[in-house]
Motif scaffolding. Structure first.
Motif, PDB file in Angstrom:
ATOM      1  N   LEU A  72      30.622 -14.731  23.116  1.00 15.01           N
ATOM      2  CA  LEU A  72      30.745 -14.474  24.556  1.00 15.01           C
ATOM      3  C   LEU A  72      30.421 -13.017  24.851  1.00 15.01           C
ATOM      4  O   LEU A  72      29.718 -12.700  25.814  1.00 15.01           O
ATOM      5  CB  LEU A  72      32.163 -14.795  25.031  1.00 15.01           C
ATOM      6  CG  LEU A  72      32.592 -16.262  24.969  1.00 15.01           C
ATOM      7  CD1 LEU A  72      34.055 -16.392  25.388  1.00 15.01           C
ATOM      8  CD2 LEU A  72      31.713 -17.129  25.855  1.00 15.01           C
ATOM      9  N   GLU A  73      30.945 -12.117  24.024  1.00 14.62           N
ATOM     10  CA  GLU A  73      30.730 -10.692  24.281  1.00 14.62           C
ATOM     11  C   GLU A  73      29.316 -10.261  23.904  1.00 14.62           C
ATOM     12  O   GLU A  73      28.750  -9.361  24.525  1.00 14.62           O
ATOM     13  CB  GLU A  73      31.789  -9.861  23.552  1.00 14.62           C
ATOM     14  CG  GLU A  73      33.214 -10.089  24.084  1.00 14.62           C
ATOM     15  CD  GLU A  73      33.415  -9.670  25.546  1.00 14.62           C
ATOM     16  OE1 GLU A  73      32.645 -10.126  26.408  1.00 14.62           O
ATOM     17  OE2 GLU A  73      34.349  -8.885  25.819  1.00 14.62           O
ATOM     18  N   ILE A  74      28.739 -10.896  22.902  1.00 12.51           N
ATOM     19  CA  ILE A  74      27.344 -10.584  22.561  1.00 12.51           C
ATOM     20  C   ILE A  74      26.429 -11.052  23.698  1.00 12.51           C
ATOM     21  O   ILE A  74      25.509 -10.355  24.114  1.00 12.51           O
ATOM     22  CB  ILE A  74      26.953 -11.232  21.217  1.00 12.51           C
ATOM     23  CG1 ILE A  74      27.745 -10.569  20.080  1.00 12.51           C
ATOM     24  CG2 ILE A  74      25.446 -11.108  20.966  1.00 12.51           C
ATOM     25  CD1 ILE A  74      27.623 -11.272  18.742  1.00 12.51           C
ATOM     26  N   ASN A  75      26.726 -12.227  24.234  1.00 11.56           N
ATOM     27  CA  ASN A  75      25.957 -12.708  25.385  1.00 11.56           C
ATOM     28  C   ASN A  75      26.099 -11.773  26.585  1.00 11.56           C
ATOM     29  O   ASN A  75      25.155 -11.590  27.350  1.00 11.56           O
ATOM     30  CB  ASN A  75      26.420 -14.115  25.777  1.00 11.56           C
ATOM     31  CG  ASN A  75      25.579 -15.189  25.113  1.00 11.56           C
ATOM     32  OD1 ASN A  75      24.347 -15.116  25.104  1.00 11.56           O
ATOM     33  ND2 ASN A  75      26.224 -16.181  24.528  1.00 11.56           N
ATOM     34  N   ALA A  76      27.286 -11.197  26.731  1.00 13.00           N
ATOM     35  CA  ALA A  76      27.524 -10.315  27.883  1.00 13.00           C
ATOM     36  C   ALA A  76      26.608  -9.092  27.847  1.00 13.00           C
ATOM     37  O   ALA A  76      26.334  -8.489  28.889  1.00 13.00           O
ATOM     38  CB  ALA A  76      28.992  -9.889  27.928  1.00 13.00           C
ATOM     39  N   PHE A 110      25.277  -5.350  33.864  1.00  9.56           N
ATOM     40  CA  PHE A 110      26.071  -4.144  33.626  1.00  9.56           C
ATOM     41  C   PHE A 110      25.647  -3.420  32.340  1.00  9.56           C
ATOM     42  O   PHE A 110      25.701  -2.208  32.266  1.00  9.56           O
ATOM     43  CB  PHE A 110      27.560  -4.491  33.536  1.00  9.56           C
ATOM     44  CG  PHE A 110      28.170  -4.859  34.853  1.00  9.56           C
ATOM     45  CD1 PHE A 110      28.778  -3.900  35.635  1.00  9.56           C
ATOM     46  CD2 PHE A 110      28.117  -6.171  35.314  1.00  9.56           C
ATOM     47  CE1 PHE A 110      29.347  -4.232  36.857  1.00  9.56           C
ATOM     48  CE2 PHE A 110      28.675  -6.517  36.533  1.00  9.56           C
ATOM     49  CZ  PHE A 110      29.295  -5.553  37.317  1.00  9.56           C
ATOM     50  N   TYR A 111      25.279  -4.188  31.336  1.00  9.45           N
ATOM     51  CA  TYR A 111      24.952  -3.570  30.040  1.00  9.45           C
ATOM     52  C   TYR A 111      23.440  -3.526  29.801  1.00  9.45           C
ATOM     53  O   TYR A 111      22.930  -2.588  29.211  1.00  9.45           O
ATOM     54  CB  TYR A 111      25.651  -4.322  28.896  1.00  9.45           C
ATOM     55  CG  TYR A 111      27.143  -4.366  29.087  1.00  9.45           C
ATOM     56  CD1 TYR A 111      27.903  -3.220  28.916  1.00  9.45           C
ATOM     57  CD2 TYR A 111      27.777  -5.537  29.498  1.00  9.45           C
ATOM     58  CE1 TYR A 111      29.276  -3.235  29.126  1.00  9.45           C
ATOM     59  CE2 TYR A 111      29.149  -5.568  29.709  1.00  9.45           C
ATOM     60  CZ  TYR A 111      29.892  -4.419  29.525  1.00  9.45           C
ATOM     61  OH  TYR A 111      31.242  -4.437  29.744  1.00  9.45           O
ATOM     62  N   PRO A 135      31.568  -5.453  24.653  1.00  7.98           N
ATOM     63  CA  PRO A 135      30.125  -5.202  24.746  1.00  7.98           C
ATOM     64  C   PRO A 135      29.796  -3.732  24.505  1.00  7.98           C
ATOM     65  O   PRO A 135      28.781  -3.416  23.873  1.00  7.98           O
ATOM     66  CB  PRO A 135      29.795  -5.621  26.184  1.00  7.98           C
ATOM     67  CG  PRO A 135      30.830  -6.637  26.532  1.00  7.98           C
ATOM     68  CD  PRO A 135      32.078  -6.203  25.819  1.00  7.98           C
ATOM     69  N   PRO A 143      37.478  -9.970  20.255  1.00 13.98           N
ATOM     70  CA  PRO A 143      36.130  -9.642  19.791  1.00 13.98           C
ATOM     71  C   PRO A 143      35.813  -8.189  20.124  1.00 13.98           C
ATOM     72  O   PRO A 143      36.475  -7.588  20.963  1.00 13.98           O
ATOM     73  CB  PRO A 143      35.257 -10.586  20.635  1.00 13.98           C
ATOM     74  CG  PRO A 143      36.020 -10.763  21.914  1.00 13.98           C
ATOM     75  CD  PRO A 143      37.483 -10.687  21.535  1.00 13.98           C
TER      76      PRO A 143
END
Ligand code: SF4
Lengths: 511, 172
Positions: free
Chosen positions: B58-62, B67-68, B154, B151
């Motif tokens: 989820l955080e890798i996808n984010a 924003f990133y 990001p 996790p």
């Protein structure tokens, strides 16, 4: 076995009445039955009188949880099988086949008559057999898997996975296609089996709760909540009112984040990136508000047996209020965007139909069920606090296609926004945590509605502050098989879209 | 749709400044000196889930959200290991995934780097000791960089990946 046996053909409620009530499971009705009554109850489930909610084993005992569709009440049925054999439920009711394959290889019980004798989660790599029963050392060299065959002129096979092309979880899909058209999909799962239930066995309750929160990371709040409620039921612990409401707040934030992510990801798989860009930013805002409010973007480990460990302060409440305003303001334009883009709907409408009959049979929870006519939401139908005192609508559609699953999610985003408002307005003051008494023994069972459907947790406490046994059943168990059917007759290229519209969990299923 | 696109032109971007330089420098110091020379200012990343709970994913996808916006740093995710410089691995490495992970590594052309993201990938995390798991990515592959967290956020992921590119710059 002393439990009475009954003639086949009696009504389900009657059959349950004839079982011997077991007092050590809370809060659902639970009965011990003999083998004949077990089969009779299985027949009633297969006839559609009840949904199969879960089926699990431990040495010498097999249990099933059902939801009586007439009385709308859940119950647990227990069958002792000291010989290590019991009549297969899957023999009469196919949704039980995968759970029974898992029972067979994890616990070592033999479901007599099980139509599919292949292993499921056990790929022959563990170096041990029946790890949750009597563990036996075995080879770890791996075993070839016998995929089902499909024969016919012009058929070809496309193997995909376990490593996929995107940032997603691992699993194997074996397509048999005729040109572009899929004639069969067979899933092979188990790649992310981490032995979660094995690690929980004998673990202190707090540690087991941390593990439960990692059954499926996207549903960490819901999984943690189901586990916590099961422990509280077993121990007779009443979580403080403020904790109950904060849990619901976290659960709705989790639902918002996931549904926003899914709506965008589905459109993205239809090559429509604009929606994804917008919902991705909104999803990020949900995670940031969650971090401000509860100290963790996914709110892991915030729900614990006995209550919650993070309070909502003024800053957190303000962040959530601002978030609700932002999402609510952005949503209408996104819905118009979805409705007003024929090229997008050309991909989603009519694609990947899951029939109402199949969805009912598998008792699919979540948007998968509610997009195909199954009017079930655990927040309402197995209502747990505080949802009994909250007003919310549950949209049920019947088209059963990708489009319907998108629309159900959009409606649930709107419903969750309203719920967050309601919860913030009603949030009681007070303590966050009630202690779980140490000598607590006994069994507890609970469900929680995750964004993808109901998750179920059953736990037996050992009495020394540890978990004797736990079973977690993710909604995905009863959705994955329906995905296999929904792709039939669709083109291979629509699979990512269809798969995303189901968004089953690999981790939650494999454990 | 026109309105949304127009808003995109007129409103300020959501994208935020990149992670702090000191953090990156500190992480970069932990990396092999040759990385920068070979990688230049761009990295092709192949993500492999080796038994994650999916929280890390989820955080890798984010990282891809506005924003990133990781692509502005020259970082991009690729679909095939054959196009990858870096394997970004999550999860404790389940025994059922160990072979697939090794094969993915073998299919990645050298030179290549392995990043273990998330506490599970670092040392098995909560799953170390399970009958079904190995104890992290290091049990199967040589690991060049670890990004802990459960996790990792990001920002932590971004910092780690940029550090991987920046390492060699400090050396020359
Ligand atoms: S590090 Fe945490 S979030 Fe990542 S896979 Fe492990 S348990 Fe899940």
């Amino acid at each position: 076995m002393s439990a009475p046996d009954t003639p086949a053909g009696s009504g389900l409620a009657h059959l349950l009445d004839l079982g011997r009530p077991i007092g050590d499971l809370r809060p659902w009705a639970a009965v011990e039955v003999g083998a004949a009554a077990w089969v009779a109850i299985t027949e009633r489930i297969a006839a559609g009188e009840a949904d199969l909610l879960a089926l699990w084993g431990e040495p010498g005992v097999v249990r099933l949880a059902l939801f009586d569709t007439a009385t709308r009440r859940p119950a647990v049925v227990r069958l002792s099988c000291p010989e290590g054999r019991y009549p297969s439920v899957g023999a009469l009711h196919p949704p039980a086949i995968r759970p029974e394959r898992a029972i067979r290889e994890l616990v070592g019980l033999e479901p007599v008559g099980l139509p599919d004798g292949r292993p499921w989660l056990d790929h022959g790599r563990w170096g041990v057999r029946t790890p949750l029963g009597t563990p036996e050392a075995s080879s770890d060299a791996g075993e070839p898997y016998a995929f089902l065959t499909a024969e016919g002129e012009g058929l070809h096979q496309i193997p995909v996975g376990p490593v996929h092309a995107g940032i997603i979880e691992p699993g194997h899909f074996r397509f048999t296609a005729n040109g572009e058209t899929v004639v069969r999909l067979e899933e092979r799962l188990g790649y992310v089996h981490r032995g979660l239930e094995g690690l929980m066995t004998g673990a202190p309750i707090a540690h087991a709760a941390t593990l439960a929160g990692r059954a499926s990371g996207d549903s960490t709040v819901a999984c943690g909540l189901a586990f916590a409620r099961a422990v509280e039921a077993a121990a007779g612990t009443e979580p403080p009112p403020r904790a109950v409401w904060l849990r619901a707040l976290m659960a709705e934030l989790e639902r918002l984040a996931n549904h926003l992510g899914d709506v965008g990801a589905i459109c993205n798989d239809a090559a429509f990136a604009l929606m994804h860009a917008h919902t991705g930013a909104l999803r990020e805002r949900v995670l940031r508000a969650s971090a401000t409010a509860f100290g963790h973007r996914l709110m892991m480990d915030r729900v614990v047996p006995g209550g919650v460990v993070a309070d909502l302060g003024a800053e957190g409440a303000a962040a959530i209020r601002a978030l609700v305003g932002t999402v609510r303001a952005a949503l209408p334009a996104l819905v118009r965007l979805y409705d007003g883009t024929p090229s997008l709907q050309d991909r989603t409408a009519g694609t990947g139909r899951a029939t109402a009959a199949l969805v009912a049979r598998f008792a699919c929870g979540g948007p998968v069920g509610r997009a195909s006519g199954r009017a079930f939401d655990a927040r309402r139908d197995l209502a747990y606090p505080p949802y009994g005192s909250l007003a919310f609508t549950v949209l049920v559609l019947t088209a059963g296609d990708v489009d319907a699953r998108v629309r159900v999610r959009i409606a649930e985003i709107e419903a969750s926004l309203a719920l967050v408002d309601e919860i913030l307005a009603a949030l009681p003051e007070g303590a966050l945590l009630a202690p779980v008494e140490r000598p607590a023994t006994g069994e507890g069972i609970a469900v929680a509605e995750a964004f993808r459907g109901d998750v179920l947790a059953w736990v037996r406490l050992a009495g020394d502050g540890t978990v004797a046994r736990c079973h977690l059943r993710d909604a995905s168990w009863f959705q994955w098989p329906v995905l296999e059917a929904a792709i039939e007759g669709n083109i291979v290229a629509d699979f990512p879209l269809l798969n995303k519209s189901f968004n089953c969990s690999y981790a939650g299923h494999d454990l | 749709m026109r309105r949304l696109l127009f808003d995109g032109l007129t409103k300020p971007p959501l994208t935020e400044a990149g992670p702090d330089g000191a953090e990156i420098a500190a992480l970069a110091a932990t990396l092999d000196a040759g990385a920068r020379a070979v990688l230049g200012r761009s990295l092709s990343i192949r993500q492999v889930d080796a038994g994650s709970c999916n929280g890390c994913e989820l955080e890798i996808n984010a990282l891809g959200n506005a924003f990133y916006d990781l692509e502005r740093f020259g970082l991009r995710f690729v679909a095939s290991p054959r196009h990858a410089d870096v394997l970004l691995v999550t999860g404790p490495v389940t025994k059922n995934m160990a072979e697939a992970l090794k094969r993915t590594y073998d299919a990645t052309p050298g030179p290549k780097w392995v990043v273990a993201a998330g506490i599970c990938a670092v040392d098995g995390g909560l799953f170390a000791g399970s009958y079904a798991c190995l104890s992290g990515v290091g049990a199967v592959l040589p690991v060049d960089l670890v990004i802990p967290g459960c996790p990792p956020t990001p920002t932590a992921l971004l910092t780690g990946m940029i550090a991987l590119m920046a390492k060699g710059a400090a050396k020359g």
